[in-house]
Design an enzyme around this catalytic site. Structure first.
Site, PDB file in Angstrom:
ATOM      1  N   SER A 221       0.840  -1.195   0.000  1.00  0.00           N
ATOM      2  CA  SER A 221       0.000   0.000   0.000  1.00  0.00           C
ATOM      3  C   SER A 221       0.877   1.248   0.000  1.00  0.00           C
ATOM      4  CB  SER A 221      -0.966  -0.044   1.189  1.00  0.00           C
ATOM      5  OG  SER A 221      -1.956   0.939   1.074  1.00  0.00           O
TER       6      SER A 221
ATOM      7  N   HIS B  80      -7.760  -5.245  -0.976  1.00  0.00           N
ATOM      8  CA  HIS B  80      -6.524  -4.550  -0.632  1.00  0.00           C
ATOM      9  C   HIS B  80      -5.680  -5.350   0.356  1.00  0.00           C
ATOM     10  CE1 HIS B  80      -3.877  -1.149  -0.566  1.00  0.00           C
ATOM     11  NE2 HIS B  80      -4.018  -0.971   0.725  1.00  0.00           N
TER      12      HIS B  80
END
Length: 698
Positions: free
Chosen positions: A553, A673
């Protein structure tokens, strides 16, 4: 959602990789499948499958600690193992929980649910309806993710019949925040259409949904500007303090909080960069910059407490209950019935302070651990007449398996559960070191290595970092890390080393540590990480050829800048679910919500500094000889609806087109994610990264 900015855009050249932005476009997916085939052909061999099996075994272990949440007389837990891929939502009572073999009542078997409904649904949490005094909990709202992403469907569940309620509340898939107002009313903030969605892809308004209504029939009780990150309201059902709490998230670090009582909305007047927390009669303030309030300075990183009624009336703040110094920061806090418990980091090592809620808030500090450990505390159930001052404590460290304890404030703690060792940590030691960054700042990092480590540069090292959003990285026991990395040995018998970097942009030293790497100062986070890499070489722990790094991320953006800005320092890099195209990030998935962290590329003067840490552009702006780039694995998931797979695709494609042949790309379909949806996919995700790094560093 891609809309035209109100700012003039900088000149944009034709993007030859824009065709990869079609997440489900057949041509883009054909490219993804081609790259997956190439990567898997190289990595997914017998050794890889053994690593997957080893990691999955520790993830599926039956003797893990089943962490619980107390509601009424029951303790609720979500559990996955080898026999329950999608997991069980279940509950038990206290005596049973304390036993070696608890008797669990299964509420929802999600594998069975998938069979009935013909597709997988992943448990993403539950919200229970508070019952009337003396009654049992009866209803819950179950959040169900179709693919492991941020979007969820919501269904009403009966805790007595153990069935989903026929014709009960049911919300479609979306980015949803929902709470019970009463048995027949919900407060729902959901982003399912353009009108109700912000540019950041979150909900813009909250509706009061009555049983039997459709969403478009529900009354809007709170809404915010579509340019803001999001607007949410939830119902606080605490007996005696019933109210609607509103949050207008202007950007990631600026917001306004208010309360609605009897239809009257009362804003809590504080600077927008002061984080506001409500608990019963109290309001707490955590300023991110110094706040001058009624001739009193409330320092950045401190915590102040007030009676809400008094503050709304005349702005009275009772007391500062925490003030940081150069070495300490506030990590978290929790309320029991009569106390406020603070978790504080001192040089990234945990301490716990207990404050009495009596006048003056007298405090004591619990004894600090004599090791480099993380300690966290949380109230068990502050509304339980018998257990209101009880709290959980978890203790964990890189080589110390997690221990769960329970205690009452002022009494001894009792060990409730202990996780067994999942890998052989004998001979390993944890040490803390400090590197000096470019501007002279001392940056801490943890090192997990064999005792008596030979300082001759021959040790394989994996660095891990994040450096953003005021998130602190602290010591923690990871069975997967221990199995997949720390248990490895080279042919010469050298044991793998792990390093956790506490770089600026994180929260390890409070708001100032975070703000030091915001926007035009972003380079400081990357200089810090590079300084640690150089320190490891200077200390002769390793050499460039044996030094790897990983991050996901925002940590993936960190890795992208290591690839493009510091390639000479690393032999291999694993870059996961990353931001990499910083010119387009605000227009992809939830990227608009992060402008406060990185800046707005649609403003020319901000794009000027953003471009300096946009890895996709640094490849062209700061070209290096092809042989200088480290071996790089860039990976994402097709269903990541927070960052999205687009930026990872474009970066890998550009690197390959530039002739950087040691680049590999991998993109499983599901996982969101987080990168995985169940223990098997988690094991495969981690094994792919570990195998790539280990083989590259030999």
């Amino acid at each position: 959602m891609d809309v035209t900015s109100k700012h003039p855009q900088p000149a944009v050249t034709v993007d030859p990789y824009e065709w990869l932005e079609g997440i489900h476009d057949p041509e883009a997916l054909a490219w993804v499948r081609e790259q997956n085939t190439r990567t898997e052909a190289e990595l997914h061999d017998q050794g890889f499958e053994q690593t997957v099996q080893d990691i999955r075994e520790v993830l599926d272990a039956q003797d893990k600690i089943p962490m619980v949440t107390k509601r009424g007389e029951y303790y609720y837990n979500f559990w996955r193992d080898a026999d329950h891929r999608l997991g069980l939502w279940r509950r038990t009572d206290w005596d049973s929980y304390c036993s070696d073999t608890p008797n669990w009542e299964v509420l929802i078997d999600f594998d069975q649910y998938a069979v009935v409904h013909g597709n997988d649904w992943h448990f993403a949490g539950a919200r229970l309806l508070r019952p009337a005094a003396g009654e049992d909990y009866r209803r819950a709202l179950i959040r169900l993710s179709p693919d492991g992403g941020d979007q969820v469907a919501v269904r009403e569940f009966d805790l007595q019949t153990l069935e989903f309620v026929s014709s009960g509340f049911e919300l479609p898939v979306g980015k949803t925040v929902v709470s019970w107002e009463n048995e027949d009313n919900l407060l729902v903030a959901i982003a399912t259409n353009e009108q109700d969605t912000t540019r950041s892809t979150y909900a813009r308004c909250t509706r009061r949904l009555k049983r039997g209504q459709t969403l478009d029939q529900a009354e809007v009780i709170f809404e915010v500007d579509a340019e803001h990150v999001g607007g949410w309201a939830h119902f606080d059902s605490t007996p005696g303090f019933e109210r609607v709490v509103t949050l207008d998230a202007i950007d990631f670090y600026n917001s306004r909080t208010g309360v609605i009582v009897d239809g009257v909305h009362s804003p809590i007047e504080a600077p927008t960069d002061v984080r506001v927390h409500l608990h019963r009669q109290y309001v707490l303030f955590a300023p991110q910059t110094d706040w001058l309030h009624q001739e009193q300075v409330i320092p950045a990183g401190s915590l102040a407490i007030a009676e809400l009624a008094s503050f709304l009336a005349d702005g009275t703040i009772e007391q500062l209950v925490f003030v940081p110094d150069a070495r300490t920061s506030l990590e978290s806090f929790t309320f029991t019935a009569g106390h406020l418990l603070l978790t504080v980091l001192q040089d990234v090592v945990s301490q716990v302070r207990v404050l009495d809620l009596a006048p003056g808030f007298p405090s004591v500090e619990l004894p600090a651990a004599d090791e480099l450990l993380s300690i966290s505390v949380g109230a068990v159930d502050d509304e339980d007449p018998q257990a209101g001052d009880d709290y959980w404590m978890t203790i964990t460290g890189f080589t110390r398996p997690t221990t769960l304890l329970r205690g009452t404030v002022g009494a001894e703690l009792e060990v409730i559960k202990s996780s067994p060792e999942r890998f052989d940590a004998s001979g390993l030691e944890v040490t803390q070191h400090f590197a000096t960054s470019t501007d002279g700042t001392r940056v801490p990092y943890f090192q997990v290595a064999e005792k008596g480590l030979a300082l001759d540069g021959q040790n394989p090292v994996l660095m891990d970092g994040y450096g953003g959003f005021q998130a602190s990285l602290t010591p923690a026991y990871s069975a997967a890390l221990g199995t997949g990395w720390l248990s490895r040995r080279t042919v010469a018998g050298r044991r793998a080393v792990y390093v956790l970097a506490n770089i600026r942009g994180g929260g390890e030293y409070g708001p100032a540590w975070h703000q030091a790497a915001l926007k035009h100062n972003r380079h400081r986070a990357y200089e810090d990480f590079a300084a640690i890499a150089e320190d490891l070489v200077a200390r002769k722990v390793t050499t460039r050829e044996r030094l790897g790094a990983t991050g996901r991320s925002n940590g993936g953006l960190l890795m992208g800048n290591m690839i493009t800005g510091y390639p000479q320092l690393f032999g291999a890099i694993s870059c996961g679910v990353p931001l990499l195209d910083m010119q387009r990030y605000t227009r992809l998935s939830a990227g608009h919500s992060w402008i406060a962290e990185y800046g707005d590329p649609d403003i020319p003067e901000e794009w000027e500094f953003i471009r300096t840490f946009s890895p996709l552009h640094r490849l062209s702006d700061e070209p290096r000889p092809i042989g200088d780039y480290p071996k790089s694995l860039i990976w994402s998931t097709t269903t990541d609806d927070r960052v999205g797979p687009v930026q990872a695709r474009k970066m890998a494609a550009k690197m390959l087109d530039l002739g950087i042949e040691n680049t590999r790309y991998h993109e499983p379909e599901d996982g969101g994610h987080a990168g995985s949806t169940d223990n098997l996919s988690t094991a495969r995700m981690l094994a792919t990264s570990y195998e790539f790094l280990w083989r590259a560093l030999q």
